[in-house]
Scaffold this active site. Structure first.
Site, PDB file in Angstrom:
ATOM      1  N   HIS A   1       3.370  -6.035   0.373  1.00  0.00           N
ATOM      2  CA  HIS A   1       2.788  -4.902   1.089  1.00  0.00           C
ATOM      3  C   HIS A   1       3.453  -3.579   0.722  1.00  0.00           C
ATOM      4  O   HIS A   1       2.910  -2.516   0.985  1.00  0.00           O
ATOM      5  CB  HIS A   1       2.897  -5.108   2.599  1.00  0.00           C
ATOM      6  CG  HIS A   1       2.260  -6.363   3.078  1.00  0.00           C
ATOM      7  ND1 HIS A   1       0.899  -6.562   3.069  1.00  0.00           N
ATOM      8  CD2 HIS A   1       2.801  -7.508   3.560  1.00  0.00           C
ATOM      9  CE1 HIS A   1       0.618  -7.767   3.541  1.00  0.00           C
ATOM     10  NE2 HIS A   1       1.757  -8.354   3.841  1.00  0.00           N
TER      11      HIS A   1
ATOM     12  N   GLU B   1       2.702   7.688   6.315  1.00  0.00           N
ATOM     13  CA  GLU B   1       2.122   7.126   7.540  1.00  0.00           C
ATOM     14  C   GLU B   1       2.068   8.191   8.634  1.00  0.00           C
ATOM     15  O   GLU B   1       1.010   8.448   9.205  1.00  0.00           O
ATOM     16  CB  GLU B   1       2.934   5.910   7.976  1.00  0.00           C
ATOM     17  CG  GLU B   1       2.815   4.758   7.000  1.00  0.00           C
ATOM     18  CD  GLU B   1       2.871   3.412   7.676  1.00  0.00           C
ATOM     19  OE1 GLU B   1       1.878   2.665   7.624  1.00  0.00           O
ATOM     20  OE2 GLU B   1       3.931   3.096   8.249  1.00  0.00           O
TER      21      GLU B   1
ATOM     22  N   THR C   1       4.668  -0.375  12.190  1.00  0.00           N
ATOM     23  CA  THR C   1       3.380   0.098  11.672  1.00  0.00           C
ATOM     24  C   THR C   1       2.611  -0.994  10.937  1.00  0.00           C
ATOM     25  O   THR C   1       1.596  -0.708  10.301  1.00  0.00           O
ATOM     26  CB  THR C   1       3.573   1.302  10.732  1.00  0.00           C
ATOM     27  OG1 THR C   1       4.349   0.898   9.592  1.00  0.00           O
ATOM     28  CG2 THR C   1       4.278   2.441  11.455  1.00  0.00           C
TER      29      THR C   1
ATOM     30  N   HIS D   1       5.715   3.785   1.904  1.00  0.00           N
ATOM     31  CA  HIS D   1       4.262   3.813   2.098  1.00  0.00           C
ATOM     32  C   HIS D   1       3.719   4.961   1.262  1.00  0.00           C
ATOM     33  O   HIS D   1       4.306   6.049   1.237  1.00  0.00           O
ATOM     34  CB  HIS D   1       3.902   4.010   3.573  1.00  0.00           C
ATOM     35  CG  HIS D   1       4.395   2.905   4.456  1.00  0.00           C
ATOM     36  ND1 HIS D   1       3.656   1.784   4.731  1.00  0.00           N
ATOM     37  CD2 HIS D   1       5.576   2.759   5.117  1.00  0.00           C
ATOM     38  CE1 HIS D   1       4.339   0.976   5.530  1.00  0.00           C
ATOM     39  NE2 HIS D   1       5.519   1.544   5.772  1.00  0.00           N
TER      40      HIS D   1
ATOM     41  N   HIS E   1      10.860   4.542   5.029  1.00  0.00           N
ATOM     42  CA  HIS E   1      11.338   4.051   6.318  1.00  0.00           C
ATOM     43  C   HIS E   1      12.630   3.268   6.122  1.00  0.00           C
ATOM     44  O   HIS E   1      12.657   2.311   5.344  1.00  0.00           O
ATOM     45  CB  HIS E   1      10.304   3.125   6.973  1.00  0.00           C
ATOM     46  CG  HIS E   1       9.054   3.817   7.389  1.00  0.00           C
ATOM     47  ND1 HIS E   1       7.877   3.154   7.670  1.00  0.00           N
ATOM     48  CD2 HIS E   1       8.785   5.144   7.587  1.00  0.00           C
ATOM     49  CE1 HIS E   1       6.944   4.016   8.009  1.00  0.00           C
ATOM     50  NE2 HIS E   1       7.475   5.237   7.973  1.00  0.00           N
TER      51      HIS E   1
ATOM     52  N   HIS F   1      11.752   0.563   3.050  1.00  0.00           N
ATOM     53  CA  HIS F   1      10.516   0.363   2.294  1.00  0.00           C
ATOM     54  C   HIS F   1       9.733   1.677   2.248  1.00  0.00           C
ATOM     55  O   HIS F   1      10.108   2.655   2.885  1.00  0.00           O
ATOM     56  CB  HIS F   1       9.674  -0.764   2.908  1.00  0.00           C
ATOM     57  CG  HIS F   1       9.256  -0.485   4.310  1.00  0.00           C
ATOM     58  ND1 HIS F   1      10.020  -0.832   5.418  1.00  0.00           N
ATOM     59  CD2 HIS F   1       8.153   0.135   4.818  1.00  0.00           C
ATOM     60  CE1 HIS F   1       9.408  -0.448   6.519  1.00  0.00           C
ATOM     61  NE2 HIS F   1       8.267   0.149   6.179  1.00  0.00           N
TER      62      HIS F   1
END
Length: 305
Positions: A89, A128, A223, A118, A141, A116
């Protein structure tokens, strides 16, 4: 960590996902039998509750809180060998338990567990959280778990919840590490392979401490499913800068599967509902910072030996 050593040790082969889990991002849902963000509450009912993340941080509505003192970072300056992987992911770096945070209005000490990213795609930014409605190219994050502590009443111990530090990326006019301007294409191997990066210092990844006095705080959730509402969120307006080619590496070099590039791995904005956003209210001086480590991570993500 010398540049010549990096050339000898860059062996990352990022991997592809079989997308076998029940939940996924919207771009995957059309090809795989999985549930996108609009259906996550079918995976975990918590995803449909009222304290979900991410949110739009409206800075003028944030309430100053004198308890939001500067953070104390422990172990962020210590070089560690850490594992980097494609978890199906996102790109995730597993952190060392010696890395901790306290202060910042937190109730106790929190131990770092992982970080990680996004991101979006070439046409759409993918942070995010948004700041006054603005979405940034990438969001980092850093996830921390509260250290067990004794209850004042003598009723045993409590582990509390999770504290996440959120950082936005923006595009710089140049690459911070010029050697990254010519990326090699990454080979696509099996899901959940890992590589080890030596001498990682978290302080070299994030903005300097003097830039982190101003931040925004709210109570929210994970999230991704199970969307647990146990997260104390800290969102920093101080940004991390990367060159355009470094930003592009995230959405052109990683894959969910052999047929789907890993893009748009961010959850849509959730309603604030009855929550309040707080701010440390400190006008932080924002000097030019060195972002060497994040450049090195991009190099690992996008290079082959």
């Amino acid at each position: 960590m010398t540049f010549s050593y990096l050339f000898l040790s860059l062996t990352l082969h990022f991997i592809t996902s079989s997308a076998s889990e029940d939940w996924c991002y919207e771009i995957q849902a059309s090809e795989h039998n999985c549930k996108g963000p609009s259906q996550w509450k079918e995976v975990s009912e918590t995803c449909g509750k009222n304290k979900q993340s991410p949110i739009n941080v409206i800075t003028c509505d944030a309430k100053p809180d004198s308890n939001l003192k500067p953070f104390k970072f422990e172990g962020y300056d210590q070089g560690k060998s850490l594992k980097l992987k494609n978890n199906g992911h996102s790109a995730q770096l597993e952190l060392d338990s010696s890395m901790k945070i306290s202060g910042g209005g937190l109730s106790g000490t929190y131990t770092a567990t992982q970080l990680h990213f996004h991101w979006g795609n070439k046409d759409k930014p993918g942070s995010e959280h948004t700041l006054n409605g603005e979405r940034f190219p990438i969001e980092l994050h850093i996830v921390h778990q509260q250290v067990a502590r004794s209850e004042p009443s003598g009723g045993g111990t409590a582990t509390g919840g999770i504290a996440v530090l959120g950082f936005f990326f923006k595009v710089s006019e140049y690459n911070y590490y010029t050697i990254l301007s010519d990326f090699r294409r990454v080979k696509l191997l099996r899901y959940k392979n890992t590589t080890t990066i030596s001498d990682v210092k978290l302080k070299d990844l994030i903005p300097a401490e003097e830039e982190l006095k101003l931040f925004y705080r709210y109570d929210g959730s994970l999230t991704t499913p199970p969307c647990s509402e146990t997260v104390t969120w800290t969102v920093f307006p101080a940004t991390i800068e990367l060159g355009q080619s470094q930003i592009e590496a995230f959405y052109t070099k990683l894959n969910y599967s052999s047929s789907i590039l890993m893009t748009d791995n961010f959850r849509p904005i959730q309603k604030l509902n009855e929550r309040t956003i707080y701010t440390s209210g400190v006008d932080a001086f924002l000097p030019h910072s060195r972002y060497l480590l994040i450049s090195l991570l991009v190099f690992y993500l996008t290079s082959v030996s």
